[in-house]
Scaffold this motif. Sequence first.
Motif, PDB file in Angstrom:
ATOM      1  N   VAL A   1       7.273  14.643   3.562  1.00 27.12           N
ATOM      2  CA  VAL A   1       6.540  13.936   2.502  1.00 27.12           C
ATOM      3  C   VAL A   1       7.542  13.371   1.490  1.00 27.12           C
ATOM      4  O   VAL A   1       7.357  12.250   0.993  1.00 27.12           O
ATOM      5  CB  VAL A   1       5.542  14.895   1.803  1.00 27.12           C
ATOM      6  N   ARG A   2       8.618  14.132   1.230  1.00 31.22           N
ATOM      7  CA  ARG A   2       9.624  13.675   0.261  1.00 31.22           C
ATOM      8  C   ARG A   2      10.244  12.350   0.703  1.00 31.22           C
ATOM      9  O   ARG A   2      10.460  11.458  -0.122  1.00 31.22           O
ATOM     10  CB  ARG A   2      10.711  14.743   0.114  1.00 31.22           C
ATOM     11  N   ARG A   3      10.489  12.217   1.989  1.00 30.12           N
ATOM     12  CA  ARG A   3      11.083  10.965   2.498  1.00 30.12           C
ATOM     13  C   ARG A   3      10.125   9.784   2.278  1.00 30.12           C
ATOM     14  O   ARG A   3      10.556   8.689   1.910  1.00 30.12           O
ATOM     15  CB  ARG A   3      11.425  11.111   3.988  1.00 30.12           C
ATOM     16  N   VAL A   4       8.846  10.028   2.470  1.00 36.01           N
ATOM     17  CA  VAL A   4       7.862   8.951   2.250  1.00 36.01           C
ATOM     18  C   VAL A   4       7.764   8.623   0.757  1.00 36.01           C
ATOM     19  O   VAL A   4       7.704   7.450   0.370  1.00 36.01           O
ATOM     20  CB  VAL A   4       6.482   9.357   2.835  1.00 36.01           C
ATOM     21  N   LEU A   5       7.805   9.651  -0.089  1.00 41.13           N
ATOM     22  CA  LEU A   5       7.756   9.411  -1.543  1.00 41.13           C
ATOM     23  C   LEU A   5       8.964   8.589  -1.985  1.00 41.13           C
ATOM     24  O   LEU A   5       8.853   7.706  -2.841  1.00 41.13           O
ATOM     25  CB  LEU A   5       7.731  10.750  -2.303  1.00 41.13           C
ATOM     26  N   ALA A   6      10.130   8.882  -1.377  1.00 37.32           N
ATOM     27  CA  ALA A   6      11.344   8.125  -1.721  1.00 37.32           C
ATOM     28  C   ALA A   6      11.190   6.657  -1.334  1.00 37.32           C
ATOM     29  O   ALA A   6      11.607   5.755  -2.070  1.00 37.32           O
ATOM     30  CB  ALA A   6      12.551   8.750  -1.017  1.00 37.32           C
ATOM     31  N   VAL A   7      10.566   6.406  -0.191  1.00 40.33           N
ATOM     32  CA  VAL A   7      10.348   5.017   0.270  1.00 40.33           C
ATOM     33  C   VAL A   7       9.399   4.302  -0.699  1.00 40.33           C
ATOM     34  O   VAL A   7       9.630   3.148  -1.081  1.00 40.33           O
ATOM     35  CB  VAL A   7       9.780   5.014   1.717  1.00 40.33           C
ATOM     36  N   ILE A   8       8.342   4.991  -1.122  1.00 40.48           N
ATOM     37  CA  ILE A   8       7.359   4.387  -2.044  1.00 40.48           C
ATOM     38  C   ILE A   8       8.051   4.043  -3.362  1.00 40.48           C
ATOM     39  O   ILE A   8       7.875   2.961  -3.923  1.00 40.48           O
ATOM     40  CB  ILE A   8       6.179   5.360  -2.297  1.00 40.48           C
ATOM     41  N   SER A   9       8.855   4.995  -3.847  1.00 36.76           N
ATOM     42  CA  SER A   9       9.542   4.787  -5.119  1.00 36.76           C
ATOM     43  C   SER A   9      10.527   3.622  -5.043  1.00 36.76           C
ATOM     44  O   SER A   9      10.599   2.791  -5.951  1.00 36.76           O
ATOM     45  CB  SER A   9      10.262   6.080  -5.492  1.00 36.76           C
TER      46      SER A   9
ATOM     47  N   ALA B   1      10.351   1.079  -3.228  1.00 35.23           N
ATOM     48  CA  ALA B   1       9.640  -0.205  -3.126  1.00 35.23           C
ATOM     49  C   ALA B   1       9.150  -0.666  -4.504  1.00 35.23           C
ATOM     50  O   ALA B   1       8.681  -1.796  -4.646  1.00 35.23           O
ATOM     51  CB  ALA B   1       8.467  -0.076  -2.167  1.00 35.23           C
ATOM     52  N   GLY B   2       9.241   0.212  -5.487  1.00 33.61           N
ATOM     53  CA  GLY B   2       8.827  -0.167  -6.844  1.00 33.61           C
ATOM     54  C   GLY B   2       7.369   0.148  -7.144  1.00 33.61           C
ATOM     55  O   GLY B   2       6.839  -0.295  -8.160  1.00 33.61           O
ATOM     56  N   LEU B   3       6.735   0.922  -6.271  1.00 30.16           N
ATOM     57  CA  LEU B   3       5.342   1.320  -6.525  1.00 30.16           C
ATOM     58  C   LEU B   3       5.375   2.744  -7.088  1.00 30.16           C
ATOM     59  O   LEU B   3       5.576   3.715  -6.359  1.00 30.16           O
ATOM     60  CB  LEU B   3       4.516   1.275  -5.234  1.00 30.16           C
ATOM     61  N   GLY B   4       5.198   2.849  -8.379  1.00 25.73           N
ATOM     62  CA  GLY B   4       5.375   4.150  -9.033  1.00 25.73           C
ATOM     63  C   GLY B   4       4.116   4.981  -9.146  1.00 25.73           C
ATOM     64  O   GLY B   4       4.177   6.169  -9.447  1.00 25.73           O
ATOM     65  N   ARG B   5       2.968   4.340  -8.954  1.00 26.30           N
ATOM     66  CA  ARG B   5       1.710   5.085  -9.161  1.00 26.30           C
ATOM     67  C   ARG B   5       1.198   5.633  -7.835  1.00 26.30           C
ATOM     68  O   ARG B   5       0.801   4.872  -6.958  1.00 26.30           O
ATOM     69  CB  ARG B   5       0.674   4.172  -9.809  1.00 26.30           C
ATOM     70  N   VAL B   6       1.232   6.946  -7.739  1.00 23.81           N
ATOM     71  CA  VAL B   6       0.835   7.609  -6.494  1.00 23.81           C
ATOM     72  C   VAL B   6      -0.318   8.563  -6.781  1.00 23.81           C
ATOM     73  O   VAL B   6      -0.352   9.197  -7.834  1.00 23.81           O
ATOM     74  CB  VAL B   6       2.032   8.393  -5.895  1.00 23.81           C
ATOM     75  N   GLN B   7      -1.249   8.621  -5.868  1.00 20.09           N
ATOM     76  CA  GLN B   7      -2.339   9.598  -5.954  1.00 20.09           C
ATOM     77  C   GLN B   7      -2.209  10.524  -4.743  1.00 20.09           C
ATOM     78  O   GLN B   7      -2.292  10.068  -3.611  1.00 20.09           O
ATOM     79  CB  GLN B   7      -3.712   8.908  -5.923  1.00 20.09           C
ATOM     80  N   VAL B   8      -1.977  11.796  -5.039  1.00 23.91           N
ATOM     81  CA  VAL B   8      -1.874  12.788  -3.963  1.00 23.91           C
ATOM     82  C   VAL B   8      -3.287  13.282  -3.660  1.00 23.91           C
ATOM     83  O   VAL B   8      -3.955  13.816  -4.546  1.00 23.91           O
ATOM     84  CB  VAL B   8      -0.968  13.952  -4.399  1.00 23.91           C
ATOM     85  N   VAL B   9      -3.729  13.082  -2.441  1.00 22.38           N
ATOM     86  CA  VAL B   9      -5.118  13.436  -2.104  1.00 22.38           C
ATOM     87  C   VAL B   9      -5.205  14.916  -1.727  1.00 22.38           C
ATOM     88  O   VAL B   9      -4.400  15.424  -0.950  1.00 22.38           O
ATOM     89  CB  VAL B   9      -5.644  12.561  -0.950  1.00 22.38           C
TER      90      VAL B   9
END
Lengths: 130, 170
Positions: free
Chosen positions: A105-113, A115-123
């Motif tokens: 999950v950390r690797r995916v969060l790093a990719v999201i970050s 890309a410049g998309l800072g707003r994440v909702q953890v379901v």
Amino acid sequence: MTPMIDVTFLLLFFFMVTSHIASIEKVAVELPRPDHNQSSERKPEEKVLINLQYTGENGEPGLMFGSLTLDSTAELSERLHRVAQEQPQAEVILRADRRLAYGHVRRVLAVISSAGLGRVQVVTELGPRT
Amino acid sequence: MSMPISPTHAPPGAATPRPPSFHRRYRRRHRGLSLTLNLTPMIDVVFLLLFFFLVASRFGVEGMLPARLPAPSTGLSTEVPRTPLRVRFVADAGANAGFAVTVDHFHSAPLPISSLRDELSAIRRDKPGFDADAPVHLIAPDEAPWDGVVNAYNAALAAGYHKVFFVDSK
């Protein structure tokens, strides 16, 4: 005949009231269930849905961007950069299986970050922890 | 000359004539035909709807925990950095899912994740400088279970902290 129609209508009403309609993007994932859950039901206007599926103890998790299955995080990065350009306010909805190791999950969060998309909702799953 | 017969002109004690009901008139006019409502199409539709809801329904309700990820750097920050509360995941064979947590400077012995909320609440209440705006850093190794990390993240939010971060352990 009348009792059967009564029961059928009752069942129909029950399903209409209690159920949420399944979406093709929301694949079967065992979601985390934290104690004293602080999460709330939300429906963001601009959103991107990412699913991380558990595929076994040593397997790489199944990565999905919306309803599309992706082969690598590089492909995810490319798509997220495109989203960041078109919808910079988009929120990323992350549905990751509770059985996954944090590293995936950390690797995916790093990719999201990146890309410049800072707003994440953890379901998470609402309801008592089992 | 004939007089119209009406209830007011009827002899006392005579039964009042009633107009025939719609059902009786219909039966008289259509002898041999029965008046029944055909329910089959309605039942078909109701069963179809029931089947649709049975197949398309999901019963687990999902909620969302908001998180903020660092944006790519846009220059120097003018904010004075605050001392964070560092929550570390440590391997513990006796703990649920094999991991417990420690809180730097406050709780060095491994603590079950289920007790983290109370521990962080006590720090916020009793220790000066660690109010709701104090940053909480979650430092977990790659092998830690995602369920445990989310549980710890949720515990920090439940304890009243607003700024909770996933921090790289390397």
